[in-house]
Design a protein around this motif. Structure first.
Motif, PDB file in Angstrom:
ATOM      1  N   LEU A 137       0.852  -1.185   0.000  1.00  0.00           N
ATOM      2  CA  LEU A 137       0.000   0.000   0.000  1.00  0.00           C
ATOM      3  C   LEU A 137       0.890   1.238   0.000  1.00  0.00           C
ATOM      4  O   LEU A 137       2.018   1.196   0.508  1.00  0.00           O
ATOM      5  CB  LEU A 137      -0.901   0.033   1.240  1.00  0.00           C
ATOM      6  CG  LEU A 137      -1.994  -1.017   1.354  1.00  0.00           C
ATOM      7  CD1 LEU A 137      -2.667  -0.919   2.719  1.00  0.00           C
ATOM      8  CD2 LEU A 137      -3.024  -0.847   0.251  1.00  0.00           C
ATOM      9  N   THR A 138       0.386   2.322  -0.556  1.00  0.00           N
ATOM     10  CA  THR A 138       1.125   3.576  -0.563  1.00  0.00           C
ATOM     11  C   THR A 138       0.390   4.595   0.293  1.00  0.00           C
ATOM     12  O   THR A 138      -0.798   4.860   0.072  1.00  0.00           O
ATOM     13  CB  THR A 138       1.283   4.115  -1.997  1.00  0.00           C
ATOM     14  OG1 THR A 138       2.011   3.156  -2.777  1.00  0.00           O
ATOM     15  CG2 THR A 138       2.049   5.428  -2.003  1.00  0.00           C
ATOM     16  N   ALA A 139       1.091   5.135   1.297  1.00  0.00           N
ATOM     17  CA  ALA A 139       0.494   6.117   2.200  1.00  0.00           C
ATOM     18  C   ALA A 139       0.292   7.447   1.466  1.00  0.00           C
ATOM     19  O   ALA A 139       1.011   7.756   0.504  1.00  0.00           O
ATOM     20  CB  ALA A 139       1.394   6.292   3.413  1.00  0.00           C
ATOM     21  N   PRO A 140      -0.710   8.260   1.897  1.00  0.00           N
ATOM     22  CA  PRO A 140      -1.587   8.021   3.054  1.00  0.00           C
ATOM     23  C   PRO A 140      -2.805   7.168   2.689  1.00  0.00           C
ATOM     24  O   PRO A 140      -3.309   7.241   1.578  1.00  0.00           O
ATOM     25  CB  PRO A 140      -2.012   9.428   3.439  1.00  0.00           C
ATOM     26  CG  PRO A 140      -2.062  10.162   2.129  1.00  0.00           C
ATOM     27  CD  PRO A 140      -0.919   9.594   1.307  1.00  0.00           C
ATOM     28  N   VAL A 141      -3.286   6.396   3.673  1.00  0.00           N
ATOM     29  CA  VAL A 141      -4.503   5.600   3.526  1.00  0.00           C
ATOM     30  C   VAL A 141      -5.304   5.745   4.814  1.00  0.00           C
ATOM     31  O   VAL A 141      -4.756   5.611   5.908  1.00  0.00           O
ATOM     32  CB  VAL A 141      -4.204   4.116   3.272  1.00  0.00           C
ATOM     33  CG1 VAL A 141      -5.489   3.387   2.912  1.00  0.00           C
ATOM     34  CG2 VAL A 141      -3.171   3.931   2.177  1.00  0.00           C
ATOM     35  N   LYS A 142      -6.597   6.030   4.672  1.00  0.00           N
ATOM     36  CA  LYS A 142      -7.438   6.272   5.845  1.00  0.00           C
ATOM     37  C   LYS A 142      -7.967   4.974   6.439  1.00  0.00           C
ATOM     38  O   LYS A 142      -8.174   3.983   5.748  1.00  0.00           O
ATOM     39  CB  LYS A 142      -8.615   7.177   5.475  1.00  0.00           C
ATOM     40  CG  LYS A 142      -8.230   8.599   5.126  1.00  0.00           C
ATOM     41  CD  LYS A 142      -9.464   9.433   4.848  1.00  0.00           C
ATOM     42  CE  LYS A 142      -9.104  10.880   4.542  1.00  0.00           C
ATOM     43  NZ  LYS A 142     -10.312  11.714   4.262  1.00  0.00           N
ATOM     44  N   LYS A 143      -8.207   5.018   7.755  1.00  0.00           N
ATOM     45  CA  LYS A 143      -8.865   3.911   8.450  1.00  0.00           C
ATOM     46  C   LYS A 143     -10.214   3.627   7.798  1.00  0.00           C
ATOM     47  O   LYS A 143     -10.966   4.547   7.460  1.00  0.00           O
ATOM     48  CB  LYS A 143      -9.068   4.277   9.925  1.00  0.00           C
ATOM     49  CG  LYS A 143      -9.792   3.226  10.742  1.00  0.00           C
ATOM     50  CD  LYS A 143      -9.970   3.692  12.185  1.00  0.00           C
ATOM     51  CE  LYS A 143     -10.730   2.667  13.003  1.00  0.00           C
ATOM     52  NZ  LYS A 143     -10.911   3.103  14.414  1.00  0.00           N
ATOM     53  N   GLY A 144     -10.533   2.353   7.626  1.00  0.00           N
ATOM     54  CA  GLY A 144     -11.794   1.977   7.006  1.00  0.00           C
ATOM     55  C   GLY A 144     -11.720   1.812   5.508  1.00  0.00           C
ATOM     56  O   GLY A 144     -12.693   1.376   4.884  1.00  0.00           O
ATOM     57  N   THR A 145     -10.586   2.145   4.905  1.00  0.00           N
ATOM     58  CA  THR A 145     -10.419   1.962   3.469  1.00  0.00           C
ATOM     59  C   THR A 145     -10.464   0.474   3.116  1.00  0.00           C
ATOM     60  O   THR A 145      -9.841  -0.347   3.774  1.00  0.00           O
ATOM     61  CB  THR A 145      -9.080   2.555   2.994  1.00  0.00           C
ATOM     62  OG1 THR A 145      -9.065   3.957   3.262  1.00  0.00           O
ATOM     63  CG2 THR A 145      -8.880   2.328   1.505  1.00  0.00           C
ATOM     64  N   VAL A 146     -11.233   0.148   2.087  1.00  0.00           N
ATOM     65  CA  VAL A 146     -11.310  -1.245   1.636  1.00  0.00           C
ATOM     66  C   VAL A 146     -10.040  -1.585   0.863  1.00  0.00           C
ATOM     67  O   VAL A 146      -9.702  -0.924  -0.123  1.00  0.00           O
ATOM     68  CB  VAL A 146     -12.547  -1.475   0.742  1.00  0.00           C
ATOM     69  CG1 VAL A 146     -12.556  -2.897   0.181  1.00  0.00           C
ATOM     70  CG2 VAL A 146     -13.824  -1.211   1.527  1.00  0.00           C
ATOM     71  N   VAL A 147      -9.322  -2.600   1.321  1.00  0.00           N
ATOM     72  CA  VAL A 147      -8.066  -2.988   0.684  1.00  0.00           C
ATOM     73  C   VAL A 147      -8.103  -4.421   0.139  1.00  0.00           C
ATOM     74  O   VAL A 147      -7.112  -4.887  -0.426  1.00  0.00           O
ATOM     75  CB  VAL A 147      -6.875  -2.840   1.661  1.00  0.00           C
ATOM     76  CG1 VAL A 147      -6.678  -1.384   2.038  1.00  0.00           C
ATOM     77  CG2 VAL A 147      -7.071  -3.715   2.893  1.00  0.00           C
ATOM     78  N   GLY A 148      -9.213  -5.100   0.285  1.00  0.00           N
ATOM     79  CA  GLY A 148      -9.302  -6.465  -0.219  1.00  0.00           C
ATOM     80  C   GLY A 148     -10.655  -7.061   0.081  1.00  0.00           C
ATOM     81  O   GLY A 148     -11.586  -6.364   0.513  1.00  0.00           O
ATOM     82  N   GLU A 149     -10.768  -8.361  -0.154  1.00  0.00           N
ATOM     83  CA  GLU A 149     -12.036  -9.035   0.096  1.00  0.00           C
ATOM     84  C   GLU A 149     -11.808 -10.480   0.508  1.00  0.00           C
ATOM     85  O   GLU A 149     -10.767 -11.076   0.217  1.00  0.00           O
ATOM     86  CB  GLU A 149     -12.947  -8.970  -1.123  1.00  0.00           C
ATOM     87  CG  GLU A 149     -12.470  -9.775  -2.316  1.00  0.00           C
ATOM     88  CD  GLU A 149     -13.448  -9.714  -3.491  1.00  0.00           C
ATOM     89  OE1 GLU A 149     -14.156  -8.699  -3.616  1.00  0.00           O
ATOM     90  OE2 GLU A 149     -13.490 -10.686  -4.269  1.00  0.00           O
ATOM     91  N   VAL A 150     -12.809 -11.007   1.210  1.00  0.00           N
ATOM     92  CA  VAL A 150     -12.826 -12.413   1.609  1.00  0.00           C
ATOM     93  C   VAL A 150     -14.028 -13.085   0.949  1.00  0.00           C
ATOM     94  O   VAL A 150     -15.135 -12.549   0.987  1.00  0.00           O
ATOM     95  CB  VAL A 150     -12.946 -12.570   3.143  1.00  0.00           C
ATOM     96  CG1 VAL A 150     -12.981 -14.035   3.524  1.00  0.00           C
ATOM     97  CG2 VAL A 150     -11.812 -11.875   3.848  1.00  0.00           C
ATOM     98  N   ASN A 151     -13.783 -14.221   0.342  1.00  0.00           N
ATOM     99  CA  ASN A 151     -14.868 -15.028  -0.217  1.00  0.00           C
ATOM    100  C   ASN A 151     -14.833 -16.409   0.414  1.00  0.00           C
ATOM    101  O   ASN A 151     -13.765 -17.010   0.557  1.00  0.00           O
ATOM    102  CB  ASN A 151     -14.726 -15.159  -1.732  1.00  0.00           C
ATOM    103  CG  ASN A 151     -15.138 -13.893  -2.455  1.00  0.00           C
ATOM    104  OD1 ASN A 151     -16.318 -13.643  -2.672  1.00  0.00           O
ATOM    105  ND2 ASN A 151     -14.169 -13.075  -2.821  1.00  0.00           N
ATOM    106  N   ILE A 152     -16.016 -16.903   0.795  1.00  0.00           N
ATOM    107  CA  ILE A 152     -16.109 -18.234   1.391  1.00  0.00           C
ATOM    108  C   ILE A 152     -17.044 -19.076   0.537  1.00  0.00           C
ATOM    109  O   ILE A 152     -18.142 -18.634   0.178  1.00  0.00           O
ATOM    110  CB  ILE A 152     -16.629 -18.181   2.836  1.00  0.00           C
ATOM    111  CG1 ILE A 152     -15.736 -17.272   3.688  1.00  0.00           C
ATOM    112  CG2 ILE A 152     -16.700 -19.573   3.446  1.00  0.00           C
ATOM    113  CD1 ILE A 152     -16.234 -17.081   5.097  1.00  0.00           C
ATOM    114  N   THR A 153     -16.607 -20.272   0.202  1.00  0.00           N
ATOM    115  CA  THR A 153     -17.440 -21.186  -0.566  1.00  0.00           C
ATOM    116  C   THR A 153     -17.653 -22.482   0.209  1.00  0.00           C
ATOM    117  O   THR A 153     -16.814 -22.892   1.003  1.00  0.00           O
ATOM    118  CB  THR A 153     -16.803 -21.525  -1.924  1.00  0.00           C
ATOM    119  OG1 THR A 153     -15.519 -22.113  -1.713  1.00  0.00           O
ATOM    120  CG2 THR A 153     -16.663 -20.280  -2.785  1.00  0.00           C
TER     121      THR A 153
END
Length: 373
Positions: free
Chosen positions: A323-339
């Motif tokens: 990641l490259t700063a600055p990045v705010k708290k709560g920023t979506v940086v990925g995802e989880v998928n469950i199958t």
């Protein structure tokens, strides 16, 4: 802000959730009920645990009033006083015996609707909220579509027979699922008896025997007309899992719901698959005050599973390498998928748990000096 090179990792269930599951399972055979349409679902996930003719359109009788109550709670002020009109009192069937010009709280009407199945209460609610039964039916159908109950059509708020008034076991389960996630509705539907502020006919006893006949029974609504037969939406909670059973046109309505519950509780356990705070990996930070940031799971996820299904859970995590700063708290940086057996059962965002500030000129100078010496 973050680079395109994404890490895609398939993580075993053991990595994120603490397993093995400690619950014991006792396998029971699927019930053989007598309903025209029937379904058993788990409230939070909506997973179907048992089904029979779940998409067949059938009349629903007074289980209609689940939607009537939900709209009253969502759109009305329960402390508001309703002045009863004479035409609202002349409704056939179950009644709470409203009187013309009687002043009654909307809350008391909703309790009378769910506990005593008052058709006059349903009419009063509809006309108070929307001005007429037809207008209220529009609200009911709009809410049904929002919920996903696409094979349902309401023409009245009480469930007295009409050719164009119908639902399916599946749709009624969806509507009940949404209603039971509403704290006010949940409280009302599990109330055994209630004393209203009315001068006469003030005491309402619940007609739903599930509340005292079944261990953990906590809702929802019964219904009967000659055309619809005996209809029941029932709910029960044990070990933090709430099940919803629906039977339409079923002479053995209560016992069939109880058998559905037994089947669900004996075979399915609410399994803790994702645990909030569990560590995934560290991400490198470019131009940040910190060099690395730990990425963790943001929320818990439970799902009802059969004992043999635990091994079939797969968790896919997509997150960037840097990641490259600055990045705010709560920023979506990925995802989880469950199958589960290649069927997706969960998709959730991974968000930063803290902000990352970029390096100041002073920070850069200090780092430069450190690199020299």
């Amino acid at each position: 802000m973050f680079k395109k090179n994404i890490i895609i990792s398939i993580i075993t269930l053991f990595f994120i959730a603490v397993l093995p599951v400690t619950h014991s399972f006792s396998i029971a055979m699927a019930p053989n009920e007598s309903a025209r349409g029937a379904i058993l679902i788990e409230r939070d996930s909506g997973r179907i645990l048992y089904s029979k003719n779940i998409n067949q359109k059938l009349p629903m009788a007074s289980t209609t009033k689940i939607m009537t109550a939900l709209i009253a709670i969502e759109k009305g002020d329960l402390d508001e006083t309703v002045i009863v009109k004479e035409e609202w009192t002349n409704v056939e069937g179950s009644s709470i015996y409203l009187k013309p010009n009687e002043k009654v709280k909307l809350k008391d009407l909703v309790y009378g609707l769910i506990l005593r199945s008052g058709n006059d209460a349903a009419t009063a609610i509809a006309c108070h909220i929307a001005g007429s039964i037809d207008n209220f039916s529009v609200l009911m159908n709009e809410r049904a579509k929002e919920i996903g109950a696409i094979n349902t059509n309401f023409t009245n708020p009480h469930g007295l027979h009409s050719e164009n008034h119908y639902t399916t076991a599946y749709d009624l389960a969806l509507i009940s699922q949404v209603a039971l996630k509403n704290e006010t509705f949940r409280k009302i539907s599990k109330t055994v008896d209630y004393v209203s502020d009315r001068d006469l006919n003030s005491h309402f006893y619940n007609k739903n025997k599930t509340l005292w006949q079944y261990d953990g029974g906590d809702g929802v609504k019964i219904g009967y007309t000659q055309a619809a037969g005996r209809c029941l939406v029932s709910s029960a909670t044990r070990d933090d899992i709430q099940l919803i059973a629906v039977v339409l046109n079923d002479n053995n309505w209560f016992n069939d719901c109880y058998n559905l519950f037994d089947y669900g509780f004996n075979n399915y356990k609410n399994t803790h698959i994702l645990r909030k705070g569990n560590f995934i990996k560290n991400i490198s930070i470019n131009n940040g005050k910190i060099d690395k940031l730990p990425i963790v799971i943001n929320k818990d996820f439970y799902y009802p599973l059969l004992k043999d299904e635990v091994k079939d859970i797969k968790i896919s995590v997509k997150i960037p390498k840097t990641l490259t700063a600055p990045v705010k708290k709560g920023t979506v940086v990925g995802e989880v998928n469950i199958t589960l057996k290649d069927q997706n059962i969960y998709k959730g965002d991974i968000k930063l748990s803290e902000s990352i500030n970029e390096k100041t000129l002073k920070d850069k100078m200090v780092n430069f000096i450190d690199s020299i010496f």
